[in-house]
Design a protein around this motif. Structure first.
Motif, PDB file in Angstrom:
ATOM      1  N   ASN A   1       0.815  -1.214   0.000  1.00  0.00           N
ATOM      2  CA  ASN A   1       0.000   0.000   0.000  1.00  0.00           C
ATOM      3  C   ASN A   1       0.847   1.262   0.000  1.00  0.00           C
ATOM      4  OD1 ASN A   1      -2.421  -1.417  -0.023  1.00  0.00           O
ATOM      5  ND2 ASN A   1      -2.583  -1.480   2.205  1.00  0.00           N
ATOM      6  N   ILE A   2       2.010   1.212   0.639  1.00  0.00           N
ATOM      7  CA  ILE A   2       2.916   2.369   0.582  1.00  0.00           C
ATOM      8  C   ILE A   2       3.338   2.625  -0.861  1.00  0.00           C
ATOM      9  CG2 ILE A   2       5.179   3.249   1.252  1.00  0.00           C
ATOM     10  CD1 ILE A   2       4.878   1.731   3.887  1.00  0.00           C
ATOM     11  N   GLY A   3       3.699   1.557  -1.571  1.00  0.00           N
ATOM     12  CA  GLY A   3       4.055   1.703  -2.979  1.00  0.00           C
ATOM     13  C   GLY A   3       2.894   2.211  -3.806  1.00  0.00           C
ATOM     14  N   TYR A   4       1.710   1.703  -3.516  1.00  0.00           N
ATOM     15  CA  TYR A   4       0.518   2.150  -4.232  1.00  0.00           C
ATOM     16  C   TYR A   4       0.258   3.624  -3.964  1.00  0.00           C
ATOM     17  CZ  TYR A   4      -3.635   0.602  -6.799  1.00  0.00           C
ATOM     18  OH  TYR A   4      -4.571   0.385  -7.773  1.00  0.00           O
TER      19      TYR A   4
ATOM     20  N   GLU B   1       1.886  -1.323  -9.988  1.00  0.00           N
ATOM     21  CA  GLU B   1       0.486  -1.724 -10.151  1.00  0.00           C
ATOM     22  C   GLU B   1      -0.459  -0.547 -10.027  1.00  0.00           C
ATOM     23  OE1 GLU B   1      -2.653  -4.725  -7.915  1.00  0.00           O
ATOM     24  OE2 GLU B   1      -0.543  -5.312  -8.051  1.00  0.00           O
ATOM     25  N   SER B   2       0.009   0.569  -9.499  1.00  0.00           N
ATOM     26  CA  SER B   2      -0.879   1.687  -9.159  1.00  0.00           C
ATOM     27  C   SER B   2      -1.531   2.336 -10.372  1.00  0.00           C
ATOM     28  CB  SER B   2      -0.099   2.742  -8.371  1.00  0.00           C
ATOM     29  OG  SER B   2       0.960   3.271  -9.154  1.00  0.00           O
ATOM     30  N   CYS B   3      -0.948   2.148 -11.561  1.00  0.00           N
ATOM     31  CA  CYS B   3      -1.526   2.775 -12.753  1.00  0.00           C
ATOM     32  C   CYS B   3      -2.702   1.980 -13.301  1.00  0.00           C
ATOM     33  CB  CYS B   3      -0.469   2.921 -13.841  1.00  0.00           C
ATOM     34  SG  CYS B   3       0.039   1.347 -14.575  1.00  0.00           S
ATOM     35  N   SER B   4      -2.842   0.730 -12.906  1.00  0.00           N
ATOM     36  CA  SER B   4      -3.776  -0.180 -13.567  1.00  0.00           C
ATOM     37  C   SER B   4      -5.232   0.203 -13.343  1.00  0.00           C
ATOM     38  CB  SER B   4      -3.526  -1.614 -13.093  1.00  0.00           C
ATOM     39  OG  SER B   4      -4.407  -2.511 -13.699  1.00  0.00           O
ATOM     40  N   TYR B   5      -5.704   0.135 -12.115  1.00  0.00           N
ATOM     41  CA  TYR B   5      -7.134   0.338 -11.860  1.00  0.00           C
ATOM     42  C   TYR B   5      -7.608   1.746 -12.218  1.00  0.00           C
ATOM     43  CZ  TYR B   5     -11.672  -0.164  -9.639  1.00  0.00           C
ATOM     44  OH  TYR B   5     -13.026  -0.221  -9.414  1.00  0.00           O
ATOM     45  N   PRO B   6      -6.979   2.811 -11.718  1.00  0.00           N
ATOM     46  CA  PRO B   6      -7.471   4.150 -12.095  1.00  0.00           C
ATOM     47  C   PRO B   6      -7.284   4.441 -13.571  1.00  0.00           C
ATOM     48  CG  PRO B   6      -5.444   4.318 -10.819  1.00  0.00           C
ATOM     49  CD  PRO B   6      -5.872   2.893 -10.741  1.00  0.00           C
TER      50      PRO B   6
ATOM     51  N   SER C   1      -4.584   6.619  -3.473  1.00  0.00           N
ATOM     52  CA  SER C   1      -3.474   7.092  -2.634  1.00  0.00           C
ATOM     53  C   SER C   1      -3.924   7.276  -1.188  1.00  0.00           C
ATOM     54  CB  SER C   1      -2.925   8.412  -3.189  1.00  0.00           C
ATOM     55  OG  SER C   1      -2.339   8.238  -4.454  1.00  0.00           O
ATOM     56  N   ILE C   2      -5.081   7.937  -1.021  1.00  0.00           N
ATOM     57  CA  ILE C   2      -5.579   8.156   0.339  1.00  0.00           C
ATOM     58  C   ILE C   2      -5.987   6.829   0.968  1.00  0.00           C
ATOM     59  CG2 ILE C   2      -7.336   9.310   1.728  1.00  0.00           C
ATOM     60  CD1 ILE C   2      -7.453  11.490  -0.405  1.00  0.00           C
ATOM     61  N   GLY C   3      -6.658   5.984   0.182  1.00  0.00           N
ATOM     62  CA  GLY C   3      -7.059   4.674   0.697  1.00  0.00           C
ATOM     63  C   GLY C   3      -5.868   3.831   1.100  1.00  0.00           C
ATOM     64  N   ALA C   4      -4.822   3.867   0.288  1.00  0.00           N
ATOM     65  CA  ALA C   4      -3.617   3.105   0.627  1.00  0.00           C
ATOM     66  C   ALA C   4      -2.967   3.648   1.892  1.00  0.00           C
ATOM     67  CB  ALA C   4      -2.640   3.157  -0.544  1.00  0.00           C
TER      68      ALA C   4
END
Length: 579
Positions: free
Chosen positions: A126-129, A183-188, A444-447
């Motif tokens: 989650n920090i990476g996300y 992975e952070s680019c995938s869903y949004p 970002s906030i959720g992570a």
């Protein structure tokens, strides 16, 4: 007229299409503005009626009930955009589930994980996300998604395979951090792309299918993990859980290659080879007709004004962030293990039933929200189901069946991200940058909350009976409901200064009038030429027929002669035309 006067010609005047507001092609306005007709963007037959079979399948997937040209266009988008999105997001969901499955399938004992390591694996991810989500979405605003998203997929696949070589928790912490970034680019990113290509009666179910790809992947992850644990445990000296990460990474490479080809970018800058020139033009016209603005360059000032000088992001953001920490599904297998009733294989397989249930309810909710044009009601229903599960788990001292049902409530209500994102995409269709950033900033906030909230309220040593966790989730669900109510109220308040267009989306009065004028201009000036291969008489050949954009005939040429522009001429008896 240029036609032999001896020929008996009967004139039939073609009346203009009525702008009766009772027609389904028109939408009434309440402030005296002229009604807007829904454009025939695809030049389909205006009198086309779907068959019973098409209507039946259209209730499941809307494209089947569309006219032929529109159906062909939508199914092409589905084939290329959704195929990559489903495979990519599904694979990443398998990896997320792998950590939980690996932990109960030998990783804990092999690496000596008897503290908070399991939660810390999630925390570092989650920090990476958190670090990657918003910058990645800003990059997509400047670098083509067809390049950035598959590139991240390639790097992600390599990192996943490296986890198989880890021999201590600290190595996995670092790798999970890197996985979160790429992975952070995938869903949004996919949510942004889908919102740019689909309309309000199409978007939620497609986001739902994309969202449910994660559920399907998690369901199959249990079967895959069971097969690997049984068939490959000990092969080449590697434990079964290590093989899972190796296979997961290998699967990412062909998906990555498909992404470079299938991701179409946005309607205003697409260069996808599978889209024809006409398809690209239709994409632009279609989105403009709906009132959706094309992406523009994002500046720091624009970002600041978007999030700190407007109410718009925050009700959505509260609900979206709470979805990050309101879930209970990841604790189901820990409870199953603690009962002592099940083997390792059964512990991996039983939660797949919950994922299957989530697939059904998630698609049902998304489909019905599209058909009823009601996002708020279905979101509230899902939140009530999730709250019921949290209440039962908070009580805890209940029969086995009640706790089992309570865990299933989490699966039934979790796949509602798609409806929330579709709702935001429709309310903010006039701001492409905001649509793109909502999920990224929300992630970002959720992570950031997910890094410490589970450690505080769901400490691993207390599993499976957490003293505080489920009680806190009851309160979070209550806040979620209040956020949804606030989103509904503030959206309706903003509608007072807007006008509803033919697609049911709210646009500014100026944009409404500008687009209304564009429709009138196109119907007056833009003509399409259709060849006619029929004989009108023994010697007269109809060489071409020009029609308006709304399908009514404007000019008919016969041999060297030409008929009147505003009339259709026919012989007695009438000739038979075939286009």
């Amino acid at each position: 007229m240029g036609v032999d006067e001896k020929k008996n010609i009967e004139t039939v005047v073609v009346n203009e299409v009525s702008s009766d507001s009772e027609s389904p092609e028109y939408v009434k306005t309440e402030d005296g503005l002229p009604p807007m007709k829904r454009e025939n963007v695809f030049n389909d037959d205006l009198n086309w009626i779907p068959s019973r079979r098409a209507l039946f399948f259209g209730r499941i997937w809307d494209a089947f009930a569309k006219p032929p040209n529109e159906r062909k266009y939508l199914l092409k988008l589905d084939l290329f955009i959704l195929s990559y999105a489903l495979f990519s997001y599904g694979l990443k969901s398998i990896d997320v589930n792998n950590i939980s499955n690996a932990y109960v399938s030998g990783m804990k004992e092999e690496l000596g994980l008897y503290g908070q390591e399991r939660n810390l694996f999630t925390t570092f991810f989650n920090i990476g996300y958190l670090v990657g989500s918003t910058p990645s979405q800003i990059i997509i605003n400047r670098v083509r998604p067809s390049i950035w998203i598959p590139l991240c997929e390639f790097i992600w696949s390599i990192i996943v395979m490296c986890i198989a070589a880890a021999h201590n928790a600290r190595t996995i912490y670092g790798l999970r951090f890197m996985l979160g970034i790429f992975e952070s680019c995938s869903y949004p990113g996919f949510a942004y792309i889908l919102g740019c290509w689909y309309g309000p009666d199409e978007l939620a179910k497609r986001m739902g299918v994309y969202d449910l790809a994660g559920y399907a992947a998690n369901m199959f992850a249990g079967y895959i993990q069971t097969g690997i644990y049984t068939g490959l445990n000990g092969a080449c000296g590697l434990s079964g859980w290590r093989w899972m990460f190796i296979i997961d990474g290998i699967m990412g490479f062909p998906i990555c290659a498909w992404g470079f080809y299938s991701v179409p970018d946005f309607p205003n800058n697409t260069r996808a080879r599978w889209l024809t020139k006409q398809d690209r033009e239709l994409g632009l016209v279609r989105m403009a007709a709906m009132g959706k603005k094309s992406p523009k360059k994002l500046t720091p000032k624009r970002f600041f004004d978007m999030f700190f000088r407007s109410w718009r992001p925050w009700p959505f953001m509260v609900s979206y962030v709470l979805l990050w920490i309101n879930g209970t599904t990841s604790y189901f297998n820990l409870w199953l293990k603690a009962t002592g009733r099940f083997s390792v294989q059964q512990i991996n397989l039983i939660p797949t039933g919950g994922y299957a249930l989530g697939l059904v309810t998630g698609f049902l909710f998304a489909n019905l929200s599209d058909r009823t044009k009601n996002r708020f009601g279905w979101l509230m229903l899902a939140t009530w189901i999730r709250t019921l599960g949290a209440i039962l788990l908070a009580i805890w001292n209940l029969p086995f069946g009640a706790i089992f049902f309570a865990n299933l409530c989490g699966y039934m209500s979790e796949p509602v991200w798609s409806i929330l994102l579709a709702w935001a995409s429709e309310e903010f269709q006039d701001d492409a940058e905001l649509r793109g950033l909502l999920a990224a900033v929300g992630n970002s906030i959720g992570a950031s909350f997910s890094m410490w909230v589970p450690l505080l309220i769901f400490p691993t040593p207390q599993a499976p009976h957490y003293k505080l966790g489920y009680k806190v989730l009851c309160g979070f669900n209550g806040i979620d409901m209040l956020a949804l109510i606030a989103f509904l109220y503030l959206s309706k308040r903003e509608h007072r200064d807007k006008v509803q267009n033919a697609y049911g989306l709210w646009v500014s009065r100026d944009d409404y009038l500008i687009h209304l004028q564009e429709i009138e201009d196109r119907e007056r000036d833009e003509l399409s030429v259709v060849p006619v291969n029929s004989m009108i008489g023994p010697t007269d050949i109809a060489t071409k027929m020009e029609v308006k954009a709304d399908g009514t005939t404007k000019r008919l040429s016969i041999g060297s002669g030409e008929l009147s522009i505003d009339e259709i001429y026919r012989r007695d008896p009438p000739p038979q035309f075939s286009a």
